[in-house]
Motif scaffolding. Structure first.
Motif, PDB file in Angstrom:
ATOM      1  N   TYR A 136     -46.968  10.684   6.909  1.00 51.46           N
ATOM      2  CA  TYR A 136     -47.541   9.528   6.133  1.00 51.46           C
ATOM      3  C   TYR A 136     -48.801   9.282   6.766  1.00 51.46           C
ATOM      4  O   TYR A 136     -49.455   8.251   6.278  1.00 51.46           O
ATOM      5  CB  TYR A 136     -46.589   8.170   6.491  1.00 51.46           C
ATOM      6  CG  TYR A 136     -45.369   8.237   5.555  1.00 51.46           C
ATOM      7  CD1 TYR A 136     -44.035   8.355   5.917  1.00 51.46           C
ATOM      8  CD2 TYR A 136     -45.623   7.652   4.142  1.00 51.46           C
ATOM      9  CE1 TYR A 136     -42.840   8.460   5.241  1.00 51.46           C
ATOM     10  CE2 TYR A 136     -44.472   7.571   3.425  1.00 51.46           C
ATOM     11  CZ  TYR A 136     -43.105   8.080   4.010  1.00 51.46           C
ATOM     12  OH  TYR A 136     -41.984   8.001   3.212  1.00 51.46           O
TER      13      TYR A 136
ATOM     14  N   GLY B  94     -42.234  18.900  -5.628  1.00 49.18           N
ATOM     15  CA  GLY B  94     -43.603  18.869  -5.259  1.00 49.18           C
ATOM     16  C   GLY B  94     -44.536  19.174  -6.116  1.00 49.18           C
ATOM     17  O   GLY B  94     -45.654  19.604  -5.967  1.00 49.18           O
TER      18      GLY B  94
ATOM     19  N   GLY C 236     -51.501   5.100   7.715  1.00 50.84           N
ATOM     20  CA  GLY C 236     -51.727   5.545   6.450  1.00 50.84           C
ATOM     21  C   GLY C 236     -51.678   4.303   5.279  1.00 50.84           C
ATOM     22  O   GLY C 236     -51.554   3.388   5.802  1.00 50.84           O
TER      23      GLY C 236
ATOM     24  N   ASP D 237     -51.050  15.243   1.752  1.00 50.80           N
ATOM     25  CA  ASP D 237     -50.751  15.290   0.568  1.00 50.80           C
ATOM     26  C   ASP D 237     -49.121  15.068   0.343  1.00 50.80           C
ATOM     27  O   ASP D 237     -48.342  15.991   0.698  1.00 50.80           O
ATOM     28  CB  ASP D 237     -51.210  16.785  -0.058  1.00 50.80           C
ATOM     29  CG  ASP D 237     -51.011  16.660  -1.658  1.00 50.80           C
ATOM     30  OD1 ASP D 237     -51.242  17.876  -2.135  1.00 50.80           O
ATOM     31  OD2 ASP D 237     -50.282  15.737  -2.162  1.00 50.80           O
ATOM     32  N   PRO D 238     -48.664  14.141  -0.509  1.00 49.95           N
ATOM     33  CA  PRO D 238     -47.239  14.038  -0.364  1.00 49.95           C
ATOM     34  C   PRO D 238     -46.592  15.326  -0.887  1.00 49.95           C
ATOM     35  O   PRO D 238     -45.425  15.711  -1.090  1.00 49.95           O
ATOM     36  CB  PRO D 238     -47.084  12.833  -1.488  1.00 49.95           C
ATOM     37  CG  PRO D 238     -48.385  12.143  -1.371  1.00 49.95           C
ATOM     38  CD  PRO D 238     -49.653  13.028  -1.013  1.00 49.95           C
ATOM     39  N   MET D 239     -47.609  15.893  -1.920  1.00 44.69           N
ATOM     40  CA  MET D 239     -46.708  16.995  -2.689  1.00 44.69           C
ATOM     41  C   MET D 239     -46.604  18.320  -1.772  1.00 44.69           C
ATOM     42  O   MET D 239     -45.453  18.840  -1.817  1.00 44.69           O
ATOM     43  CB  MET D 239     -47.641  17.642  -3.851  1.00 44.69           C
ATOM     44  CG  MET D 239     -47.775  16.891  -4.973  1.00 44.69           C
ATOM     45  SD  MET D 239     -48.951  17.160  -6.228  1.00 44.69           S
ATOM     46  CE  MET D 239     -49.498  18.683  -5.776  1.00 44.69           C
TER      47      MET D 239
ATOM     48  N   GLY E 162     -52.988   9.634   6.912  1.00 42.39           N
ATOM     49  CA  GLY E 162     -53.824   9.107   5.951  1.00 42.39           C
ATOM     50  C   GLY E 162     -54.116  10.341   5.015  1.00 42.39           C
ATOM     51  O   GLY E 162     -54.401  10.124   3.626  1.00 42.39           O
TER      52      GLY E 162
END
Lengths: 260, 316, 289
Positions: A79, C181, B5, A84-86, A81
């Motif tokens: 998580y 993804g 975040g 990239d979540p992907m 900053g």
């Protein structure tokens, strides 16, 4: 409470999850053993599925879903900053409660939907075969790779989803009650799969079926919702020990069927 | 360790370049959509501005429509629009609501389904085809048969007196009624069908007949939604152009007889816009369009409010 | 004794009223259906007479000369509808995607409100808008301005249906794509939209069916023409406009052609609606897993 063995691949630290203002999970600190099956058990509403969905940042795709604390993948907070979540989701795959093959893609295209990029046709076929074999589905579909996955049975579709997740070459495989919608035979097939897959992947599986947890997992974590409805981690231990000599009274009550 | 975040995750928090480009295109399309509609209103106001400035609010109340002296007043057109729409909604409301009651509560399946289907087909007929049929079938019929019959029975009222040309307010109203009938019927039928069964069963258990239940219990319960359906249909009638233009007679006069030819806001625009020579003429016509726009916007908003309160957030 | 007799009379009277009421209601239901059949009947009977190959392929003849056809109007209809579709689909689809992704909130609600407003605007006012934007400044009529007006008419239906179609793709399909993804872009374009495609095509066919008979905006945008025309920058003949012009003319020859044109229009609406219904069935089947 266990301490974090920071050598583990996947771990959380004081993880809390919210739906808007409603807190669903509070301050969970847990490490998942590498290349083993960890089971998350607990009664409905204890937050185990929410916790699972935080591990690959799927929790946040719904509105006003929020997370505090951290989830460490290989020591790095997913998580963070600039993460990239992907990219996270390609390393942490997921299989859902109800099979969800992509309706407009063939079985083959479904399998390689997120295979690593830059493969030519032959490599794609090989990747698909590898994935389908590891999901114990290859023999059943090798003659109909171009057909629609909707014609497969529920159990076969779920194995297709497992193959699809595996083909993306993740490090962790999350499973959200993967056999909840399947008949006993299909369930047994998938449970066997989990035992073979955990040689390659770290698996975290949510299940509301205690016997299943006892059968397939080497580590089990028990969660429970407190009086305000917030899910908390009560106890995590080796499966054999948790089921025979649980440390916490609440775990013992749940296992012996006194509630839930 | 506090999470460094972002706190709020929104589905549209596109991160990758592909997603950034995607977001840009989606935003662009939506902004364009909004701009088009706002632009529509703005252009109508801009175009009618000279006329608004010159004639002021008197535009609505003045009866003269004289391109030669450049004196324009919308009253006869407003009259024509209101009258035809009124006739249409009175006819369509009665027939449509009765039909809806029948289809929802009394029709056996083998009858109700085909009838519903046919009534809804009325909505698929293009406007110009209605006009064509109205001009060559309904108007002669009005002139030779229906008109004289009505005058025979009701000729003592000013509404049904006067010469019968075939084209006119009544013919226009009837055509409009046919065009809005499917709206009233379909929505009313759905609203009535959505009334819970317990209400009907309670009424019948108290000894009412099925018809009494429908009239005294079900219809009142459904009245908000049905009213909304009628208002929505009214909105459609107000804006209808071509079919009415072909049967209204195109005479900017106010008369007390329903048989008299008349003029509607939409018809005058349709007929005269391409012939308008002076800019004030054009501006006056655009102002009529602006009036149409505002009226139908208000009417539609009202209608949707009423229908939503009954059917939930389902769109019509 | 007397009491129950009067009760019986009362009940009989109420039953009679009920029966009459049902009869009236039935008559009302039939009125709509019967009127439709009458209209269809007239169009078919009157129109079939003038419907022949010449009618479909030839240009209109000068006034008074018998024969001729609406070939240029049919071509014009295709061209104008084609351009209108090409403009309406991207804008409608993108707005629908936006609304499906953003759900609640002031801006999405404002967009939906605007869409509702647009769906209620009389088509003649939309024609005025097209005139103000594309005819007046350029000082000539054009098919493109007609396409613009048609695009405005088609947009509300496309926006609303795109949003619904995308939302009706099961949440789990979308989550499955994201969990692998995929970016939002890929997930929407490769997985969600194709699943929603039959529903969107259905909406498109219905939007075209609604617009194909619209005449009012054409009066001062496309304006009509006596010749073959393929350049969207010029005035162009359109079938619906020809039907209108012929119908209000005093020439029986043209009036007969108006009926034939009306038959063509109704036929087109019928075919489009049938296509939409078939598409809808495919959309329903596609979602069954």
């Amino acid at each position: 409470m266990t301490t974090i063995a920071t050598g583990e691949l996947l771990a959380t630290q004081d993880l809390s999850a919210y739906y808007g203002n409603r807190q669903a999970v509070a301050e969970v600190t847990i490490a998942f053993r590498r290349k083993a099956v960890s089971a998350l058990i607990g009664p409905s509403g204890c937050g185990k599925t929410t916790l699972l969905r935080c591990l690959n940042r799927i929790h946040e795709i719904n509105f006003e879903a929020r997370v505090e604390g951290s989830v460490l993948l290989d020591g790095q907070d997913i998580y963070g900053g600039d993460v990239d979540p992907m990219a996270i989701r390609r390393r942490v795959g997921m299989v859902f409660q109800r099979p969800n093959p992509f309706p407009t893609l063939s079985i083959l295209d479904n399998t390689v939907a997120c295979a690593p990029k830059g493969l030519n046709r032959r490599e794609k076929m090989e990747a698909a075969e590898r994935a389908l074999r590891s999901a114990a589905l290859w023999d059943e579909v090798k003659d109909k790779l171009k057909t629609s996955p909707l014609r497969l049975s529920g159990g076969q579709q779920q194995r297709l989803c497992i193959a699809r997740a595996v083909a993306a070459e993740p490090e962790v495989l999350l499973m959200d009650e993967p056999t909840a919608s399947l008949d006993p035979i299909a369930t047994a097939v998938i449970e066997e799969l989990m035992s073979s897959l955990c040689k390659e992947f770290t698996i975290v599986a949510v299940t509301h079926n205690m016997q299943q947890a006892a059968r397939v997992s080497s580590v089990t974590a028990f969660m429970l919702a407190d009086e305000t409805g917030i899910g908390r981690l009560i106890e995590v231990d080796d499966t054999a020990k948790l089921f025979t000599k649980p440390s916490d009274r609440r775990t013992e009550d749940y296992i012996s069927g006194r509630f839930g | 360790m506090e999470n460094a975040g972002p706190q709020f995750r929104r589905v549209a928090r596109f991160v990758s370049p592909a997603d950034r480009g995607f977001a840009a295109i989606v935003y662009a399309g939506s902004i364009l959509f909004a701009l088009l509609i706002v632009g529509l209103f703005v252009e109508l106001v801009l175009g009618s501005w000279p006329s608004i400035v010159k004639f002021g609010p008197g535009f609505i109340f003045s009866s003269s429509w004289d391109p030669i002296t450049s004196k324009f007043g919308a009253l006869p057109m407003i009259f024509g629009t209101v009258m035809t729409s009124l006739i249409a909604i009175v006819l369509a409301a009665f027939i449509g609501i009765m039909a809806a009651v029948f289809l929802a509560d009394f029709a056996p399946r083998w009858l109700g389904q085909p009838l519903s289907f046919l009534i809804e087909l009325l909505a698929a007929v293009p406007s110009v085809v209605y006009g064509l049929w109205g001009l060559f079938v309904l108007s002669p019929f009005m002139r030779t048969t229906l008109g004289p019959a009505l005058q025979h029975v009701l000729g003592w009222t000013p509404l049904f007196s006067g010469p019968i040309l075939g084209v006119g307010l009544l013919t226009g109203g009837i055509i409009l009624a046919l065009m809005i009938l499917p709206t009233v019927t379909a929505i009313s039928r759905d609203v009535i069908a959505a009334i819970p069964r317990d209400l009907r069963e309670a009424s019948m258990a108290l000894g009412s007949t099925k018809w009494e239940t429908a009239m005294k219990v079900v219809l009142p319960a459904a009245r908000v939604g049905i009213f909304g359906a009628c208002v929505l249909a009214l909105g459609r009638a107000l804006g209808e152009t071509i079919a009415v233009t072909m049967v209204i007679g195109n005479r900017p006069e106010i008369s007390s007889s329903l048989f008299a030819p008349s003029y509607t806001l939409a018809s005058v625009i349709a007929n005269e816009f391409t012939e308008a020579t002076t800019s004030i003429y054009i501006s006056a016509l655009i102002e009529l369009g602006l009036i149409l726009f505002l009226v139908s916007m208000v009417v539609n908003a009202l209608a949707r409010l009423m229908i939503w309160s009954v059917r939930g957030s389902e769109r019509v | 004794m007397a009491q129950s007799a009067s009760k019986n009379r009362n009940l009989a009277r109420r039953r009679l009223i009920g029966g009459l009421g049902i009869a009236v209601a039935l008559a009302c239901a039939m009125i709509g259906a019967v009127c439709l059949l009458i209209i269809l009947g007239f169009v078919i009977v009157q129109g079939a007479g003038a419907l022949n190959r010449d009618f479909l392929t030839q240009l209109p003849h000068p006034v008074g000369v018998p024969g001729g056809g609406v070939g240029n109007g049919i071509l014009g209809t295709f061209i104008i509808l084609g351009i209108a579709t090409a403009m309406a689909v991207p804008i409608g689809l993108l707005t629908g995607i936006y609304l499906s992704l953003f759900g609640r909130g002031p801006i999405p609600e404002a967009l939906r409100f605007l869409s509702d407003v647009l769906s209620g605007v009389p088509s003649i006012a939309i024609g005025l808008f097209a005139y103000a934007v594309l005819v007046a400044p350029l000082k000539h009529f054009s098919a493109f301005s007609a396409s613009f007006a048609f695009m405005m008419l088609m947009l509300p239906l496309l926006v609303r249906t795109s949003e619904q179609a995308i939302r009706s793709v099961p949440q789990t399909v979308r989550e499955g794509a994201l969990a692998l993804g995929m970016s939002n872009f890929r997930a929407t374009v490769r997985i969600v939209l194709p699943t929603a495609r039959p529903a969107i095509i259905t909406a498109l066919l219905l939007a075209i069916a609604r617009v194909i008979g619209e005449t009012a905006p054409l009066l001062f945008t496309a304006f009509g023409s006596q010749f073959w025309e393929t350049n969207p920058n010029n005035p162009m003949a359109v079938l619906a406009l020809q039907v209108f012009t012929y119908a209000i003319s005093p020439y029986p020859n043209w009036q007969a052609q108006a009926w034939a044109g009306a038959l063509l229009l109704i036929g087109a609406v019928f075919v489009l609606s049938l296509g939409a219904r078939l598409m809808l069935r495919r959309a329903m089947r596609g979602l069954e897993a």
